[in-house]
Design a protein around this motif. Structure first.
Motif, PDB file in Angstrom:
ATOM      1  N   THR B  15      46.212 -49.283   3.020  1.00  0.00           N
ATOM      2  CA  THR B  15      46.873 -49.445   1.733  1.00  0.00           C
ATOM      3  C   THR B  15      45.850 -49.779   0.646  1.00  0.00           C
ATOM      4  O   THR B  15      45.895 -49.230  -0.455  1.00  0.00           O
ATOM      5  CB  THR B  15      47.909 -50.578   1.829  1.00  0.00           C
ATOM      6  OG1 THR B  15      48.766 -50.284   2.921  1.00  0.00           O
ATOM      7  CG2 THR B  15      48.720 -50.703   0.579  1.00  0.00           C
ATOM      8  N   ASN B  16      44.905 -50.655   0.984  1.00  0.00           N
ATOM      9  CA  ASN B  16      43.886 -51.042   0.015  1.00  0.00           C
ATOM     10  C   ASN B  16      43.111 -49.828  -0.481  1.00  0.00           C
ATOM     11  O   ASN B  16      42.826 -49.675  -1.661  1.00  0.00           O
ATOM     12  CB  ASN B  16      42.899 -52.024   0.646  1.00  0.00           C
ATOM     13  CG  ASN B  16      43.609 -53.183   1.302  1.00  0.00           C
ATOM     14  OD1 ASN B  16      44.830 -53.253   1.280  1.00  0.00           O
ATOM     15  ND2 ASN B  16      42.847 -54.083   1.880  1.00  0.00           N
ATOM     16  N   LEU B  18      44.113 -46.726  -0.485  1.00  0.00           N
ATOM     17  CA  LEU B  18      44.971 -45.865  -1.303  1.00  0.00           C
ATOM     18  C   LEU B  18      45.001 -46.374  -2.736  1.00  0.00           C
ATOM     19  O   LEU B  18      44.870 -45.615  -3.695  1.00  0.00           O
ATOM     20  CB  LEU B  18      46.398 -45.832  -0.744  1.00  0.00           C
ATOM     21  CG  LEU B  18      46.595 -45.180   0.622  1.00  0.00           C
ATOM     22  CD1 LEU B  18      48.073 -45.154   0.992  1.00  0.00           C
ATOM     23  CD2 LEU B  18      46.054 -43.756   0.615  1.00  0.00           C
ATOM     24  N   MET B  19      45.149 -47.690  -2.904  1.00  0.00           N
ATOM     25  CA  MET B  19      45.222 -48.285  -4.240  1.00  0.00           C
ATOM     26  C   MET B  19      43.881 -48.119  -4.962  1.00  0.00           C
ATOM     27  O   MET B  19      43.839 -47.857  -6.159  1.00  0.00           O
ATOM     28  CB  MET B  19      45.582 -49.775  -4.142  1.00  0.00           C
ATOM     29  CG  MET B  19      46.960 -50.019  -3.569  1.00  0.00           C
ATOM     30  SD  MET B  19      48.285 -49.575  -4.726  1.00  0.00           S
ATOM     31  CE  MET B  19      49.731 -49.958  -3.761  1.00  0.00           C
ATOM     32  N   ARG B  65      52.429 -67.272   0.611  1.00  0.00           N
ATOM     33  CA  ARG B  65      51.919 -66.067   1.275  1.00  0.00           C
ATOM     34  C   ARG B  65      50.405 -66.143   1.313  1.00  0.00           C
ATOM     35  O   ARG B  65      49.791 -66.768   0.431  1.00  0.00           O
ATOM     36  CB  ARG B  65      52.331 -64.807   0.503  1.00  0.00           C
ATOM     37  CG  ARG B  65      53.814 -64.567   0.442  1.00  0.00           C
ATOM     38  CD  ARG B  65      54.346 -64.301   1.829  1.00  0.00           C
ATOM     39  NE  ARG B  65      55.724 -64.727   1.931  1.00  0.00           N
ATOM     40  CZ  ARG B  65      56.751 -63.891   2.047  1.00  0.00           C
ATOM     41  NH1 ARG B  65      56.533 -62.603   2.063  1.00  0.00           N
ATOM     42  NH2 ARG B  65      57.968 -64.356   2.147  1.00  0.00           N
ATOM     43  N   ALA B  69      45.003 -61.603   1.810  1.00  0.00           N
ATOM     44  CA  ALA B  69      45.600 -60.366   2.316  1.00  0.00           C
ATOM     45  C   ALA B  69      46.343 -59.627   1.212  1.00  0.00           C
ATOM     46  O   ALA B  69      46.267 -58.411   1.104  1.00  0.00           O
ATOM     47  CB  ALA B  69      46.541 -60.674   3.472  1.00  0.00           C
ATOM     48  N   TYR B  70      47.052 -60.377   0.372  1.00  0.00           N
ATOM     49  CA  TYR B  70      47.870 -59.716  -0.643  1.00  0.00           C
ATOM     50  C   TYR B  70      47.064 -59.349  -1.884  1.00  0.00           C
ATOM     51  O   TYR B  70      47.293 -58.314  -2.498  1.00  0.00           O
ATOM     52  CB  TYR B  70      49.070 -60.584  -1.017  1.00  0.00           C
ATOM     53  CG  TYR B  70      50.179 -60.487   0.007  1.00  0.00           C
ATOM     54  CD1 TYR B  70      51.136 -59.483  -0.092  1.00  0.00           C
ATOM     55  CD2 TYR B  70      50.248 -61.365   1.074  1.00  0.00           C
ATOM     56  CE1 TYR B  70      52.147 -59.361   0.846  1.00  0.00           C
ATOM     57  CE2 TYR B  70      51.261 -61.262   2.019  1.00  0.00           C
ATOM     58  CZ  TYR B  70      52.203 -60.265   1.908  1.00  0.00           C
ATOM     59  OH  TYR B  70      53.203 -60.155   2.840  1.00  0.00           O
ATOM     60  N   ASP B  73      44.962 -56.045  -1.819  1.00  0.00           N
ATOM     61  CA  ASP B  73      45.559 -54.697  -1.756  1.00  0.00           C
ATOM     62  C   ASP B  73      45.478 -53.963  -3.101  1.00  0.00           C
ATOM     63  O   ASP B  73      45.912 -52.827  -3.208  1.00  0.00           O
ATOM     64  CB  ASP B  73      46.991 -54.739  -1.207  1.00  0.00           C
ATOM     65  CG  ASP B  73      47.956 -55.465  -2.145  1.00  0.00           C
ATOM     66  OD1 ASP B  73      47.637 -55.636  -3.336  1.00  0.00           O
ATOM     67  OD2 ASP B  73      49.042 -55.862  -1.670  1.00  0.00           O
ATOM     68  N   ILE B 114      55.283 -56.592  -2.874  1.00  0.00           N
ATOM     69  CA  ILE B 114      54.897 -55.197  -2.642  1.00  0.00           C
ATOM     70  C   ILE B 114      55.730 -54.568  -1.525  1.00  0.00           C
ATOM     71  O   ILE B 114      55.974 -55.182  -0.494  1.00  0.00           O
ATOM     72  CB  ILE B 114      53.388 -55.080  -2.330  1.00  0.00           C
ATOM     73  CG1 ILE B 114      52.992 -53.604  -2.207  1.00  0.00           C
ATOM     74  CG2 ILE B 114      53.006 -55.863  -1.081  1.00  0.00           C
ATOM     75  CD1 ILE B 114      51.497 -53.362  -2.159  1.00  0.00           C
ATOM     76  N   GLY B 115      56.205 -53.376  -1.796  1.00  0.00           N
ATOM     77  CA  GLY B 115      56.968 -52.653  -0.797  1.00  0.00           C
ATOM     78  C   GLY B 115      58.469 -52.826  -0.923  1.00  0.00           C
ATOM     79  O   GLY B 115      59.239 -52.080  -0.353  1.00  0.00           O
ATOM     80  N   PHE B 116      58.898 -53.813  -1.670  1.00  0.00           N
ATOM     81  CA  PHE B 116      60.326 -54.105  -1.745  1.00  0.00           C
ATOM     82  C   PHE B 116      60.939 -53.851  -3.120  1.00  0.00           C
ATOM     83  O   PHE B 116      62.142 -53.945  -3.288  1.00  0.00           O
ATOM     84  CB  PHE B 116      60.592 -55.559  -1.335  1.00  0.00           C
ATOM     85  CG  PHE B 116      60.241 -55.839   0.085  1.00  0.00           C
ATOM     86  CD1 PHE B 116      61.135 -55.534   1.091  1.00  0.00           C
ATOM     87  CD2 PHE B 116      59.005 -56.353   0.430  1.00  0.00           C
ATOM     88  CE1 PHE B 116      60.819 -55.762   2.419  1.00  0.00           C
ATOM     89  CE2 PHE B 116      58.678 -56.591   1.750  1.00  0.00           C
ATOM     90  CZ  PHE B 116      59.582 -56.294   2.749  1.00  0.00           C
ATOM     91  N   PRO B 278      54.480 -44.846  -4.416  1.00  0.00           N
ATOM     92  CA  PRO B 278      55.266 -44.555  -3.209  1.00  0.00           C
ATOM     93  C   PRO B 278      56.428 -45.512  -3.004  1.00  0.00           C
ATOM     94  O   PRO B 278      57.477 -45.115  -2.507  1.00  0.00           O
ATOM     95  CB  PRO B 278      54.237 -44.684  -2.074  1.00  0.00           C
ATOM     96  CG  PRO B 278      53.141 -45.526  -2.622  1.00  0.00           C
ATOM     97  CD  PRO B 278      53.102 -45.239  -4.094  1.00  0.00           C
ATOM     98  N   VAL B 279      56.236 -46.766  -3.398  1.00  0.00           N
ATOM     99  CA  VAL B 279      57.266 -47.764  -3.118  1.00  0.00           C
ATOM    100  C   VAL B 279      58.588 -47.407  -3.799  1.00  0.00           C
ATOM    101  O   VAL B 279      59.661 -47.560  -3.226  1.00  0.00           O
ATOM    102  CB  VAL B 279      56.806 -49.159  -3.583  1.00  0.00           C
ATOM    103  CG1 VAL B 279      57.890 -50.194  -3.372  1.00  0.00           C
ATOM    104  CG2 VAL B 279      55.535 -49.559  -2.869  1.00  0.00           C
ATOM    105  N   THR B 280      58.471 -46.900  -5.034  1.00  0.00           N
ATOM    106  CA  THR B 280      59.690 -46.682  -5.807  1.00  0.00           C
ATOM    107  C   THR B 280      60.133 -45.225  -5.827  1.00  0.00           C
ATOM    108  O   THR B 280      61.134 -44.896  -6.439  1.00  0.00           O
ATOM    109  CB  THR B 280      59.481 -47.152  -7.255  1.00  0.00           C
ATOM    110  OG1 THR B 280      58.340 -46.464  -7.785  1.00  0.00           O
ATOM    111  CG2 THR B 280      59.221 -48.635  -7.308  1.00  0.00           C
ATOM    112  N   ALA B 281      59.348 -44.346  -5.182  1.00  0.00           N
ATOM    113  CA  ALA B 281      59.701 -42.928  -5.201  1.00  0.00           C
ATOM    114  C   ALA B 281      60.483 -42.560  -3.947  1.00  0.00           C
ATOM    115  O   ALA B 281      60.569 -43.333  -2.999  1.00  0.00           O
ATOM    116  CB  ALA B 281      58.440 -42.082  -5.296  1.00  0.00           C
TER     117      ALA B 281
END
Lengths: 553, 343
Positions: B15-16, B18-19, B65, B69-70, B73, B114-116, B278-281
């Motif tokens: 993921t990192n 990709l961003m 969290r 890690a977060y 990304d 992220i992701g939600f 990608p998350v929202t598409a």
């Protein structure tokens, strides 16, 4: 160049890592100090041992069998003594133990007597061939270990149009089928000829991935030298999981086996090349399945290669033959890196399903990031599922939703996990969800059955009550009538002979008892003298019982 | 934790990465932006990225969290970068902070991080500002090529932080080409007349048209590195082309050309960088085509008949809203479900 015209969705081009184990020729593994033979090495009904501790056995001697149709016997791989029959760790997803024979080889490797065959093996009829395959303990060597004779028998009932021989070997690292095809193509075709004799298919297609050019040549050569007709060697593209049964069928015939069907229901049967070779050995040489080719490979082993390995050989022995470990903390996998099983120790034995021992570095599983719905999993899924949706519903334990997204069509090939940029162990989530759903189903089934039983019992008791009530009523009425009649008689005759009447009654009672005793002597069975009503109740109970059995099955 | 269950292969993609690819792809267009419009964008970027990282850190701490890690990304940086590109230059600092704050808190973390998030956080932040602060959000500056003056980086910073007089550079402001086009059309002017204005270049707005080209090139890089798939950008462009072309050929005198629409405003940036989040598409192939087409068409509709000169943000949010529905109805046919009858 691949010559198949059909394709399946998705799939992955993986680093095949096949060359490592192909640098050495096929070798024969020596016998380990003790062989650990699992009593049941197939899918189906479990076997029962037929030898006991202390027995001397010879190569090919029957060790365990079952009378059930879906079963495969186990034979001794060499001569020696049965030292123990005990629980040992085996290759299992949850690291379980199973009953095993411990055999100490005597080093003589004596075989049991094999009677000379009176008829030519080609002249054998179907039943004889199937019996030969069954008694040799042959199972699907592609990994499913389903008893071959049972599979062929069922398939024959449906009628097979196309026989497919699986030589795809699509998982990385594995080369046992490759070497088998290179060295024993003629034996494979012999086995195929027996399959053809049993199944009478219209055509036979052998599918091999295009990264095995030597094997393809050997197979084509052997085919041209054989007398087989309507048989072709078809080269398929190297794309994991082309060796999955339904994927291979799609590649070679363009047909899709329906989600709820098995391949033989559409007239197609798949057999692995290893199984074909084993069939040939069983029929031509009356040799039961007691060894197989095992690939020992991976970055953690010194001299990767392939060995003819007696079943029951501990993994540690094979590792020794391959020059030992090269890493401190090796991770052992039985099978390929995509679908193999983790082995807890190297004392676990080789079974009929063992195609590869893969030694890798012990890697820490990374902490997964959140799914960003990138859809890469969807692109590679050979079943065209939506893995990210399955993940979502499995993780949140919405199992109904996961099922409606076809969770049970997932073949656990691992493609989705292998491409996930968030490194989510997707397949683990699917296995979890499947396990939970099975558990739920078991519970629902059980409670349904108990509920049914309970309801039936209540109904029976209620009915009995009504019947009893009626009986009592009739009795009361009869008694009232009798009394009335007696009264009337009394009034008529006056008080003349009460004593003689009571003496008569005593006599009558005695005679009744005598008669009953006599009847009991003649028919001591309590089910002998049944009223029609009782018989009906028994019949109903029997019907219910057999219905429950069928439900269980 | 050891990995006990297959597969045992570690994915090469992350993921990192990709961003990071998205950030790399944004660089050429960003440089072109600065080239044509000056240092104001740098101020926007610095303010947006630093406040986004600050918000992200604080919320992650509140949500207990793991920070590293977060934060590693890069998703907060991508959101901030896209946001900075959308808002006008020389905006007051608080405008940026409010927008980013809304994007990170309401747009992202209130949904679970992220992701939600169902909506593109950068667009959420942008739309909140557009509705709440219309004056600040529609004050655009002339491209340097036709501007009488330009601001240095220091000036741009002081301006943004309110250290210098705000009205000093009022003469440098202008309507955007899309804005100009919209107002002029409402005055019944012909396209040929409208195009007399100096803000228009060879086929779209001065500066804008070339920046759009660089977004396009960045987008090709994203497709080439498999960071995004072609379906969404192609569908967005197609949606815009089909609608704008059909109206254009009917009345070329009073309707802008498809080329103008493609290379104006946020369409190219939206097609390759915003709609493809990608998350929202949508996640299915068919769904992505529908989703992209919907955005392209909606942008044209909003530009032509809506109240705003551009409509990428609204179009993306509306399409985001439809994603669950689109995904539900575009599920691919599972292998072995209703196979063809002829066997």
């Amino acid at each position: 160049m691949p010559d198949s015209v059909y394709s399946f969705h998705g799939g992955l081009h993986l680093d095949d890592h096949k060359s490592e184990s192909l640098t050495q020729p096929l070798q024969i593994a020596s016998f380990a100090d003790e062989l650990i033979l699992k009593v049941s090495q197939h899918i189906g009904e479990p076997n029962t041992p037929v030898v006991t501790i202390g027995d001397k056995v010879k190569r090919g001697q029957l060790l365990a069998e079952s009378s059930a149709l879906v079963s495969a016997p186990v034979h001794a791989p060499t001569s020696g003594t049965v030292k123990a029959i005990e629980s040992r760790y085996i290759a299992h997803a949850s690291g379980q133990k199973a009953e095993c024979f411990i055999i100490v080889p005597d080093g003589k490797d004596e075989s049991i007597e094999v009677g000379k065959r009176s008829t030519e093996s080609t002249a054998l009829d179907k039943t004889a061939l199937l019996e030969q395959i069954r008694s040799a303990g042959i199972v699907g060597l592609g990994g499913a270990v389903f008893p071959t004779a049972a599979k062929l028998t069922t398939a024959n009932q449906h009628g097979i149009k196309t026989l497919i021989i699986n030589g795809a070997e699509c998982e990385p690292y594995i080369t046992c089928d490759d070497l088998l095809m290179r060295n024993y193509a003629a034996i494979i075709f012999k086995g195929i000829s027996y399959l053809q004799a049993i199944l009478q298919p219209e055509k036979t297609i052998i599918g091999i991935e295009d990264n095995k050019s030597v094997a393809i040549k050997a197979m084509q050569q052997a085919l041209s030298e054989s007398s087989l007709t309507n048989t072709t060697v078809s080269i398929i593209p190297t794309l994991y999981p082309s060796g999955g049964e339904k994927q291979l069928i799609k590649l070679l015939t363009g047909l899709e086996v329906h989600s709820s069907q098995l391949s033989f229901e559409i007239g197609i049967l798949c057999q692995n090349v290893g199984t074909c070779a084993a069939i040939s050995q069983a029929i031509d040489k009356s040799r039961p399945l007691t060894s197989r080719i095992v690939t020992v490979t991976g970055p953690g082993v010194k001299n990767p290669g392939n060995w003819f390995t007696p079943l029951g050989t501990p993994v540690s022995h094979l590792i020794k033959l391959a020059g030992g470990y090269t890493i401190e903390e090796p991770k052992l996998i039985m099978g390929g890196p995509m679908m193999g099983l983790t082995l807890e120790s190297d004392q676990i034995p080789v079974v009929k399903a063992t195609n590869t021992i893969l030694v890798m570095d012990q890697q820490e599983q990374e902490i997964a990031q959140e799914c960003i719905r990138c859809g890469r999993c969807t692109e590679v899924c050979p079943v065209q599922l939506l893995p990210q949706q399955l993940y979502w519903y499995s993780r949140t334990q919405q199992f109904n939703m996961a099922e409606s997204y076809h969770l049970f069509d997932c073949i656990e090939c691992g493609c989705c996990s292998a491409v996930c940029p968030s490194h989510i162990p997707l397949v683990q989530y699917y296995r979890f969800a499947k396990g939970e759903i099975w558990e739920q189903r078991r519970k629902t089934y059980k409670s349904d059955r108990s509920r049914k039983r309970h309801e039936f019992r209540d109904a029976r008791i209620a009915k009995q009550k009504i019947l009893d009530e009626e009986k009592r009523k009739l009795k009361r009425e009869a008694l009232a009538k009798k009394k009335a009649a007696e009264k009337a008689a009394k009034e008529k005759t006056g008080d003349k002979a009460p004593t003689s009447q009571s003496a008569d009654a005593v006599q009558e009672a005695l005679e009744r008892v005598k008669a009953r005793k006599k009847a009991e002597q003649i028919d001591p069975e309590n089910t002998g003298n049944l009223t029609p009503d009782q018989q009906r109740q028994i019949d109903e109970a029997d019907a219910r019982r057999s219905q429950n059995k069928m439900d269980d099955a | 934790m050891k990995n006990y269950s297959s597969p045992y292969v570690t994915p090469s993609a992350s993921t990192n990465r990709l961003m990071l690819n998205v950030i790399i792809a944004l660089i050429p267009g960003t440089i072109a932006y600065i080239w044509y419009f000056g240092m104001g964008l740098i101020v926007n970027l610095v303010l947006a990225i630093s406040s986004a990282l600050l918000f992200e850190t604080v919320i992650l701490l509140l949500r207990k969290r793991p920070l590293k890690a977060y934060l590693s990304d890069y998703s907060a940086i991508v959101t901030a970068w896209l946001f900075a590109l959308c808002i006008p230059m020389h905006s007051p600092w608080w405008l940026v902070v409010v927008g980013i704050g809304f994007a990170m808190i309401a747009g992202k973390h209130l949904y679970g991080g992220i992701g939600f998030n169902p909506f593109n956080p950068a667009m959420v932040g942008y739309v909140v500002l557009l509705i709440s602060f219309p004056v600040e959000m529609t004050t655009w500056y002339l491209p340097l090529q036709i501007s009488p003056d330009s601001l240095t980086l220091v000036q741009a910073f002081s301006y943004s932080l309110g250290l210098v007089d705000i009205h000093q550079w009022d003469t440098l402001t202008s309507a955007t080409p899309l804005d100009q086009y919209k107002t002029s059309l409402s005055l019944n002017m012909m396209i040929s007349e409208i195009r007399q204005s100096p803000v228009f270049g060879s086929f779209a707005g001065v500066g804008w048209e070339w920046i759009a080209n660089w977004w396009f090139i960045g987008g090709i890089y994203l497709i080439f590195t498999k960071t995004i798939r072609w379906h969404i950008p192609v569908a967005v462009i197609l949606g815009m082309l089909i609608l704008s072309f059909s109206f254009y050929i009917a009345d070329p005198d009073s309707i802008a050309s498809p080329g103008f629409h493609l290379f104006s405003g946020g369409l190219m940036l939206g097609a390759f960088f915003i709609a493809t989040d990608p998350v929202t598409a949508s996640t299915t192939v068919k769904g992505r085509l529908i989703y992209g087409f919907m955005i392209g068409a909606l942008v044209y509709i909003i530009r032509s008949w809506g109240g705003y000169p551009d409509g990428v943000a609204f179009a993306v949010l509306l399409a985001n809203m439809s994603v669950p529905l689109i995904d539900y109805y575009t599920q691919p046919r599972v292998f072995g479900m209703n196979p063809p009858e002829d066997h």
